[in-house]
Motif scaffolding. Structure first.
Motif, PDB file in Angstrom:
ATOM      1  N   GLU A 249     -40.121  -9.103 -43.443  1.00 48.98           N
ATOM      2  CA  GLU A 249     -40.807 -10.055 -44.305  1.00 48.98           C
ATOM      3  C   GLU A 249     -41.251  -9.396 -45.618  1.00 48.98           C
ATOM      4  O   GLU A 249     -41.371 -10.071 -46.636  1.00 48.98           O
ATOM      5  N   ALA A 250     -41.482  -8.087 -45.594  1.00 48.92           N
ATOM      6  CA  ALA A 250     -41.795  -7.379 -46.843  1.00 48.92           C
ATOM      7  C   ALA A 250     -40.593  -7.472 -47.778  1.00 48.92           C
ATOM      8  O   ALA A 250     -40.749  -7.752 -48.973  1.00 48.92           O
ATOM      9  N   ASP A 251     -39.400  -7.253 -47.252  1.00 47.82           N
ATOM     10  CA  ASP A 251     -38.184  -7.400 -48.066  1.00 47.82           C
ATOM     11  C   ASP A 251     -38.026  -8.834 -48.549  1.00 47.82           C
ATOM     12  O   ASP A 251     -37.651  -9.071 -49.696  1.00 47.82           O
ATOM     13  N   ASN A 252     -38.312  -9.795 -47.680  1.00 53.02           N
ATOM     14  CA  ASN A 252     -38.222 -11.204 -48.038  1.00 53.02           C
ATOM     15  C   ASN A 252     -39.200 -11.523 -49.175  1.00 53.02           C
ATOM     16  O   ASN A 252     -38.844 -12.199 -50.138  1.00 53.02           O
ATOM     17  N   PHE A 253     -40.423 -11.033 -49.064  1.00 55.26           N
ATOM     18  CA  PHE A 253     -41.434 -11.272 -50.096  1.00 55.26           C
ATOM     19  C   PHE A 253     -40.992 -10.668 -51.421  1.00 55.26           C
ATOM     20  O   PHE A 253     -41.041 -11.337 -52.469  1.00 55.26           O
ATOM     21  N   ARG A 254     -40.556  -9.409 -51.399  1.00 53.11           N
ATOM     22  CA  ARG A 254     -40.115  -8.743 -52.630  1.00 53.11           C
ATOM     23  C   ARG A 254     -38.972  -9.521 -53.269  1.00 53.11           C
ATOM     24  O   ARG A 254     -38.986  -9.804 -54.469  1.00 53.11           O
ATOM     25  N   ASN A 255     -37.965  -9.864 -52.480  1.00 51.12           N
ATOM     26  CA  ASN A 255     -36.819 -10.601 -53.010  1.00 51.12           C
ATOM     27  C   ASN A 255     -37.237 -11.963 -53.557  1.00 51.12           C
ATOM     28  O   ASN A 255     -36.729 -12.408 -54.587  1.00 51.12           O
ATOM     29  N   THR A 256     -38.155 -12.632 -52.881  1.00 47.48           N
ATOM     30  CA  THR A 256     -38.631 -13.941 -53.330  1.00 47.48           C
ATOM     31  C   THR A 256     -39.316 -13.827 -54.683  1.00 47.48           C
ATOM     32  O   THR A 256     -39.067 -14.634 -55.589  1.00 47.48           O
ATOM     33  N   VAL A 257     -40.173 -12.827 -54.854  1.00 49.90           N
ATOM     34  CA  VAL A 257     -40.868 -12.650 -56.130  1.00 49.90           C
ATOM     35  C   VAL A 257     -39.864 -12.288 -57.228  1.00 49.90           C
ATOM     36  O   VAL A 257     -39.941 -12.818 -58.343  1.00 49.90           O
ATOM     37  N   ILE A 258     -38.895 -11.438 -56.919  1.00 54.64           N
ATOM     38  CA  ILE A 258     -37.883 -11.059 -57.915  1.00 54.64           C
ATOM     39  C   ILE A 258     -37.067 -12.287 -58.336  1.00 54.64           C
ATOM     40  O   ILE A 258     -36.820 -12.506 -59.523  1.00 54.64           O
ATOM     41  N   VAL A 259     -36.660 -13.109 -57.377  1.00 57.92           N
ATOM     42  CA  VAL A 259     -35.921 -14.334 -57.705  1.00 57.92           C
ATOM     43  C   VAL A 259     -36.775 -15.246 -58.577  1.00 57.92           C
ATOM     44  O   VAL A 259     -36.288 -15.843 -59.547  1.00 57.92           O
ATOM     45  N   ALA A 260     -38.060 -15.347 -58.264  1.00 58.56           N
ATOM     46  CA  ALA A 260     -38.955 -16.204 -59.042  1.00 58.56           C
ATOM     47  C   ALA A 260     -39.089 -15.711 -60.483  1.00 58.56           C
ATOM     48  O   ALA A 260     -39.050 -16.522 -61.419  1.00 58.56           O
ATOM     49  N   ILE A 261     -39.223 -14.413 -60.676  1.00 56.59           N
ATOM     50  CA  ILE A 261     -39.363 -13.938 -62.057  1.00 56.59           C
ATOM     51  C   ILE A 261     -38.029 -14.025 -62.800  1.00 56.59           C
ATOM     52  O   ILE A 261     -38.015 -14.279 -64.003  1.00 56.59           O
ATOM     53  N   GLU A 262     -36.920 -13.862 -62.088  1.00 56.17           N
ATOM     54  CA  GLU A 262     -35.617 -14.052 -62.734  1.00 56.17           C
ATOM     55  C   GLU A 262     -35.413 -15.513 -63.112  1.00 56.17           C
ATOM     56  O   GLU A 262     -34.918 -15.812 -64.203  1.00 56.17           O
ATOM     57  N   ALA A 263     -35.791 -16.432 -62.240  1.00 57.34           N
ATOM     58  CA  ALA A 263     -35.675 -17.862 -62.552  1.00 57.34           C
ATOM     59  C   ALA A 263     -36.562 -18.211 -63.745  1.00 57.34           C
ATOM     60  O   ALA A 263     -36.144 -18.966 -64.634  1.00 57.34           O
ATOM     61  N   ALA A 264     -37.753 -17.662 -63.774  1.00 56.23           N
ATOM     62  CA  ALA A 264     -38.666 -17.926 -64.883  1.00 56.23           C
ATOM     63  C   ALA A 264     -38.109 -17.363 -66.188  1.00 56.23           C
ATOM     64  O   ALA A 264     -38.189 -18.015 -67.232  1.00 56.23           O
ATOM     65  N   ALA A 265     -37.524 -16.178 -66.130  1.00 54.90           N
ATOM     66  CA  ALA A 265     -36.981 -15.546 -67.336  1.00 54.90           C
ATOM     67  C   ALA A 265     -35.778 -16.313 -67.878  1.00 54.90           C
ATOM     68  O   ALA A 265     -35.527 -16.305 -69.085  1.00 54.90           O
ATOM     69  N   GLN A 266     -35.048 -16.995 -67.017  1.00 56.17           N
ATOM     70  CA  GLN A 266     -33.868 -17.749 -67.437  1.00 56.17           C
ATOM     71  C   GLN A 266     -34.215 -18.973 -68.273  1.00 56.17           C
ATOM     72  O   GLN A 266     -33.329 -19.588 -68.862  1.00 56.17           O
ATOM     73  N   THR A 267     -35.471 -19.344 -68.324  1.00 54.54           N
ATOM     74  CA  THR A 267     -35.861 -20.515 -69.111  1.00 54.54           C
ATOM     75  C   THR A 267     -35.804 -20.231 -70.605  1.00 54.54           C
ATOM     76  O   THR A 267     -35.782 -21.160 -71.399  1.00 54.54           O
ATOM     77  N   GLN A 268     -35.779 -18.974 -70.982  1.00 51.12           N
ATOM     78  CA  GLN A 268     -35.726 -18.593 -72.390  1.00 51.12           C
ATOM     79  C   GLN A 268     -34.289 -18.677 -72.891  1.00 51.12           C
ATOM     80  O   GLN A 268     -33.357 -18.344 -72.179  1.00 51.12           O
ATOM     81  N   LYS A 269     -34.114 -19.105 -74.117  1.00 52.77           N
ATOM     82  CA  LYS A 269     -32.782 -19.102 -74.718  1.00 52.77           C
ATOM     83  C   LYS A 269     -32.457 -17.671 -75.121  1.00 52.77           C
ATOM     84  O   LYS A 269     -33.289 -16.964 -75.665  1.00 52.77           O
ATOM     85  N   GLY A 270     -31.250 -17.246 -74.819  1.00 51.22           N
ATOM     86  CA  GLY A 270     -30.857 -15.878 -75.145  1.00 51.22           C
ATOM     87  C   GLY A 270     -31.510 -14.893 -74.185  1.00 51.22           C
ATOM     88  O   GLY A 270     -31.850 -15.217 -73.051  1.00 51.22           O
ATOM     89  N   GLU A 271     -31.696 -13.708 -74.656  1.00 51.74           N
ATOM     90  CA  GLU A 271     -32.300 -12.650 -73.857  1.00 51.74           C
ATOM     91  C   GLU A 271     -33.810 -12.852 -73.762  1.00 51.74           C
ATOM     92  O   GLU A 271     -34.431 -13.326 -74.705  1.00 51.74           O
ATOM     93  N   PRO A 272     -34.409 -12.462 -72.623  1.00 54.18           N
ATOM     94  CA  PRO A 272     -35.874 -12.516 -72.525  1.00 54.18           C
ATOM     95  C   PRO A 272     -36.494 -11.610 -73.596  1.00 54.18           C
ATOM     96  O   PRO A 272     -35.909 -10.604 -73.981  1.00 54.18           O
ATOM     97  N   SER A 273     -37.666 -11.975 -74.033  1.00 50.35           N
ATOM     98  CA  SER A 273     -38.354 -11.176 -75.053  1.00 50.35           C
ATOM     99  C   SER A 273     -38.702  -9.806 -74.481  1.00 50.35           C
ATOM    100  O   SER A 273     -38.796  -9.638 -73.260  1.00 50.35           O
ATOM    101  N   PRO A 274     -38.919  -8.826 -75.357  1.00 46.45           N
ATOM    102  CA  PRO A 274     -39.353  -7.512 -74.866  1.00 46.45           C
ATOM    103  C   PRO A 274     -40.642  -7.598 -74.052  1.00 46.45           C
ATOM    104  O   PRO A 274     -40.824  -6.857 -73.086  1.00 46.45           O
ATOM    105  N   THR A 275     -41.529  -8.513 -74.418  1.00 46.82           N
ATOM    106  CA  THR A 275     -42.791  -8.674 -73.688  1.00 46.82           C
ATOM    107  C   THR A 275     -42.528  -9.157 -72.263  1.00 46.82           C
ATOM    108  O   THR A 275     -43.114  -8.646 -71.308  1.00 46.82           O
ATOM    109  N   MET A 276     -41.644 -10.148 -72.116  1.00 37.44           N
ATOM    110  CA  MET A 276     -41.317 -10.642 -70.774  1.00 37.44           C
ATOM    111  C   MET A 276     -40.604  -9.566 -69.961  1.00 37.44           C
ATOM    112  O   MET A 276     -40.865  -9.411 -68.767  1.00 37.44           O
ATOM    113  N   THR A 277     -39.717  -8.824 -70.607  1.00 37.65           N
ATOM    114  CA  THR A 277     -38.994  -7.749 -69.921  1.00 37.65           C
ATOM    115  C   THR A 277     -39.972  -6.692 -69.414  1.00 37.65           C
ATOM    116  O   THR A 277     -39.862  -6.222 -68.270  1.00 37.65           O
ATOM    117  N   GLU A 278     -40.946  -6.339 -70.233  1.00 36.49           N
ATOM    118  CA  GLU A 278     -41.945  -5.341 -69.834  1.00 36.49           C
ATOM    119  C   GLU A 278     -42.806  -5.864 -68.689  1.00 36.49           C
ATOM    120  O   GLU A 278     -43.129  -5.127 -67.753  1.00 36.49           O
TER     121      GLU A 278
END
Length: 135
Positions: A94-123
């Motif tokens: 479940e630790a792996d599941n939690f980590r993967n879930t959070v990573i998918v969530a931040i990747e999904a959130a980052a995809q809302t930006q047009k083009g590349e995510p900003s340096p601030t979002m990347t950081e």
């Protein structure tokens, strides 16, 4: 194997996961914070297993107070590490599941930006990943 999480454990998991999305939304404020938060939250609510059950429950115990990104980060980043530590002790899969879930969530959130995510979002995404891996 049955895993029992206390209400406090569940609150930590929810605060960590939804807090990670909130941090990304705050970091992407030049774009659309609402869309970032929505896409990230949808990804969290789509989780499966024990983590999915905890994150899907509507709860008022998610503690995301802070007047600045720094104050929010001071609360959320340690919660991410605590959540991973808790799950690694009680349910390593479940630790792996939690980590993967959070990573998918931040990747999904980052995809809302047009083009590349900003340096601030990347950081911010880097800091979230570091907190997940610190446990």
């Amino acid at each position: 194997m049955s895993i029992t999480l206390t209400d406090q454990d569940k609150a930590t998991l929810r605060t960590a996961a939804y807090g990670a999305v909130s941090l990304l939304a705050a970091a992407g404020a030049a774009g659309s914070p609402h869309k970032i938060a929505t896409e990230g939250s949808i990804a969290l609510a789509s989780a499966t297993g024990l983590v999915g059950h905890v994150l899907a429950a509507k709860s008022k115990d998610i503690n995301l107070y802070g007047k600045s990104v720094a104050e929010l980060a001071d609360h959320v980043l340690p919660a991410l590490t605590a959540a991973m530590s808790l799950l690694k002790q009680q349910a390593p899969a479940e630790a792996d599941n939690f980590r993967n879930t959070v990573i998918v969530a931040i990747e999904a959130a980052a995809q809302t930006q047009k083009g590349e995510p900003s340096p601030t979002m990347t950081e911010m995404a880097r800091k979230i990943t570091e907190a997940l891996d610190a446990a």
